[in-house]
Write an enzyme that holds these catalytic residues in place. Structure first.
Site, mmCIF file in Angstrom:
data_model
loop_
_atom_site.group_PDB
_atom_site.id
_atom_site.type_symbol
_atom_site.label_atom_id
_atom_site.label_comp_id
_atom_site.label_asym_id
_atom_site.label_seq_id
_atom_site.Cartn_x
_atom_site.Cartn_y
_atom_site.Cartn_z
ATOM 1 N N SER A 1 -15.265 -11.901 -36.418
ATOM 2 C CA SER A 1 -16.632 -11.416 -36.662
ATOM 3 C C SER A 1 -17.369 -12.443 -37.512
ATOM 4 O O SER A 1 -16.735 -13.291 -38.158
ATOM 5 C CB SER A 1 -16.568 -10.086 -37.413
ATOM 6 O OG SER A 1 -17.834 -9.705 -37.904
ATOM 7 N N TYR B 1 -14.246 -3.391 -43.305
ATOM 8 C CA TYR B 1 -14.485 -4.220 -42.116
ATOM 9 C C TYR B 1 -14.463 -5.705 -42.516
ATOM 10 O O TYR B 1 -13.806 -6.531 -41.871
ATOM 11 C CB TYR B 1 -15.833 -3.841 -41.483
ATOM 12 C CG TYR B 1 -16.105 -4.501 -40.160
ATOM 13 C CD1 TYR B 1 -15.590 -3.976 -38.974
ATOM 14 C CD2 TYR B 1 -16.869 -5.670 -40.066
ATOM 15 C CE1 TYR B 1 -15.835 -4.582 -37.755
ATOM 16 C CE2 TYR B 1 -17.123 -6.278 -38.856
ATOM 17 C CZ TYR B 1 -16.607 -5.732 -37.691
ATOM 18 O OH TYR B 1 -16.848 -6.333 -36.479
HETATM 19 P P1 NAP Z 1 -17.183 -0.807 -29.360
HETATM 20 O O1 NAP Z 1 -18.077 -0.725 -28.171
HETATM 21 O O2 NAP Z 1 -17.253 0.239 -30.428
HETATM 22 O O3 NAP Z 1 -15.669 -0.980 -28.848
HETATM 23 C C1 NAP Z 1 -14.574 -0.925 -29.715
HETATM 24 C C2 NAP Z 1 -13.321 -0.764 -28.887
HETATM 25 O O4 NAP Z 1 -12.197 -0.588 -29.753
HETATM 26 C C3 NAP Z 1 -13.391 0.487 -28.005
HETATM 27 O O5 NAP Z 1 -12.734 0.235 -26.794
HETATM 28 C C4 NAP Z 1 -12.638 1.481 -28.833
HETATM 29 O O6 NAP Z 1 -12.133 2.586 -28.105
HETATM 30 C C5 NAP Z 1 -11.518 0.590 -29.334
HETATM 31 N N1 NAP Z 1 -10.791 1.258 -30.400
HETATM 32 C C6 NAP Z 1 -11.261 1.762 -31.557
HETATM 33 N N2 NAP Z 1 -10.284 2.385 -32.220
HETATM 34 C C7 NAP Z 1 -9.155 2.267 -31.459
HETATM 35 C C8 NAP Z 1 -7.817 2.706 -31.607
HETATM 36 N N3 NAP Z 1 -7.418 3.457 -32.657
HETATM 37 N N4 NAP Z 1 -6.931 2.400 -30.635
HETATM 38 C C9 NAP Z 1 -7.300 1.699 -29.541
HETATM 39 N N5 NAP Z 1 -8.562 1.265 -29.344
HETATM 40 C C10 NAP Z 1 -9.469 1.546 -30.303
HETATM 41 O O7 NAP Z 1 -17.442 -2.164 -30.141
HETATM 42 P P2 NAP Z 1 -17.498 -3.683 -29.654
HETATM 43 O O8 NAP Z 1 -18.719 -4.248 -30.237
HETATM 44 O O9 NAP Z 1 -17.221 -3.828 -28.201
HETATM 45 O O10 NAP Z 1 -16.265 -4.226 -30.520
HETATM 46 C C11 NAP Z 1 -15.173 -4.942 -29.985
HETATM 47 C C12 NAP Z 1 -14.643 -5.894 -31.038
HETATM 48 O O11 NAP Z 1 -15.658 -6.848 -31.340
HETATM 49 C C13 NAP Z 1 -14.286 -5.224 -32.369
HETATM 50 O O12 NAP Z 1 -13.123 -5.825 -32.901
HETATM 51 C C14 NAP Z 1 -15.494 -5.526 -33.231
HETATM 52 O O13 NAP Z 1 -15.185 -5.516 -34.599
HETATM 53 C C15 NAP Z 1 -15.839 -6.912 -32.736
HETATM 54 N N6 NAP Z 1 -17.196 -7.372 -33.040
HETATM 55 C C16 NAP Z 1 -18.292 -6.774 -32.486
HETATM 56 C C17 NAP Z 1 -19.553 -7.273 -32.789
HETATM 57 C C18 NAP Z 1 -20.827 -6.703 -32.209
HETATM 58 O O14 NAP Z 1 -21.924 -7.172 -32.560
HETATM 59 N N7 NAP Z 1 -20.786 -5.736 -31.322
HETATM 60 C C19 NAP Z 1 -19.694 -8.341 -33.662
HETATM 61 C C20 NAP Z 1 -18.548 -8.909 -34.210
HETATM 62 C C21 NAP Z 1 -17.309 -8.429 -33.887
HETATM 63 P P3 NAP Z 1 -13.012 3.959 -28.026
HETATM 64 O O15 NAP Z 1 -14.155 3.685 -27.094
HETATM 65 O O16 NAP Z 1 -12.028 4.925 -27.521
HETATM 66 O O17 NAP Z 1 -13.489 4.244 -29.431
#
Ligand code: NAP
Length: 241
Positions: free
Chosen positions: A133, A146
């Site tokens: 991140s 986080y």
């Molecule tokens: P998201 O749409 O909220 O997706 C998060 C994913 O993680 C979902 O598939 C969620 O499953 C899964 N997850 C959460 N808790 C879990 C658990 N206990 N066991 C298995 N899976 C679990 O968010 P995203 O933005 O795509 O995030 C993906 C990654 O990118 C994360 O590591 C996040 O920190 C990172 N990231 C995102 C951004 C951004 O701007 N979006 C920026 C930097 C880093 P459910 O749908 O079932 O909850």
């Protein structure tokens, strides 16, 4: 040979039902990989996109992947699953600390460990891509667990690269900028935060999940053979600002 092809490779992507994980799974499939879409929620939509298979994996138990890699060949692991909890640090609870650290850091380490044990036993080349991140570098605000977890992801990416680079396993990370997913819905819904974020991004737009998918394909491909311990910013220039 196309050095960007994943043909003949099997990739397991965690949190692949939605957002960045789903886009990574789709990009890997477009690059020729067989994709195992892993998640706690149904990954049926992702399987329809990729033609791969799904696997239930809930990191409420951070050791959940301990037995996933024995008995089959998986060449690429993408540790994408992650959660965020927001509250003032003075009020932040132990529950919110532990929940985020378990999914975002402890599960990442022990899933990588289980994956590497199987790859080392096969003597095969393998790739790990961790999703870090901007808060692997910056402090953020009101997201203490986080930020701690994502700094940790950057750290263990380098540590594991140091241990495994000479053994055929590439360990790298991607630091996504501000990407349009569920994770950032609250920020985009707040007009002031949305504007201040957009004003700071040199590319002038929020990132798309596909932007991360293509970068993950690159780091998983033969083209990235000599890249170890890197944290690749895919952020529209945010950190260059
Ligand atoms: P998201 O749409 O909220 O997706 C998060 C994913 O993680 C979902 O598939 C969620 O499953 C899964 N997850 C959460 N808790 C879990 C658990 N206990 N066991 C298995 N899976 C679990 O968010 P995203 O933005 O795509 O995030 C993906 C990654 O990118 C994360 O590591 C996040 O920190 C990172 N990231 C995102 C951004 C951004 O701007 N979006 C920026 C930097 C880093 P459910 O749908 O079932 O909850």
């Amino acid at each position: 040979m196309n050095p960007f092809s994943l043909s003949g490779q099997t990739a397991l992507v965690t949190g692949a039902n939605t957002g960045i994980g789903q886009a990574i799974a789709a990009a890997m499939a477009r690059a020729g990989a067989h994709v195992i879409a892993a998640g706690r929620s149904s990954c049926a939509e992702t399987v329809a996109l990729t033609g791969g298979e799904e696997l239930t994996l809930d990191f409420a138990d951070p050791m959940a992947a301990r037995d996933v890699f024995s008995g089959r060949t998986i060449d690429i692991l993408v540790n994408n699953a992650g959660i965020i909890r927001r509250a003032d640090s003075v009020e932040f609870t132990e529950e919110d600390w532990d929940a985020v650290m378990d999914v975002n850091l402890k599960a990442v380490f022990f899933t990588a460990q289980a994956f590497a044990k199987a790859a080392l036993a096969r003597g095969a080349d393998a790739k790990i891509v961790n999703i870090a991140s901007l808060l692997s570098f910056q402090g953020g605000i009101r997201v203490p667990s986080y930020t701690a977890s994502k700094h940790g992801v950057a750290g263990i990416t380098k540590l594991l690269a140091n241990e495994w680079a000479a053994k055929g396993i590439n360990v790298n990370a991607i630091a996504p900028g501000y990407i349009e997913t569920n994770n950032t819905e609250a920020l985009r819904a707040d007009p002031d935060r949305n504007k201040s974020i957009l004003d700071r991004i040199p590319a002038g737009r929020w990132g798309r999940a596909d932007d991360i998918g293509e970068a993950a394909v690159f780091l998983s491909s033969p083209a990235a053979a000599y890249i170890h311990g890197a944290v690749l910013n895919v952020d529209g220039g945010w950190l260059a600002r």
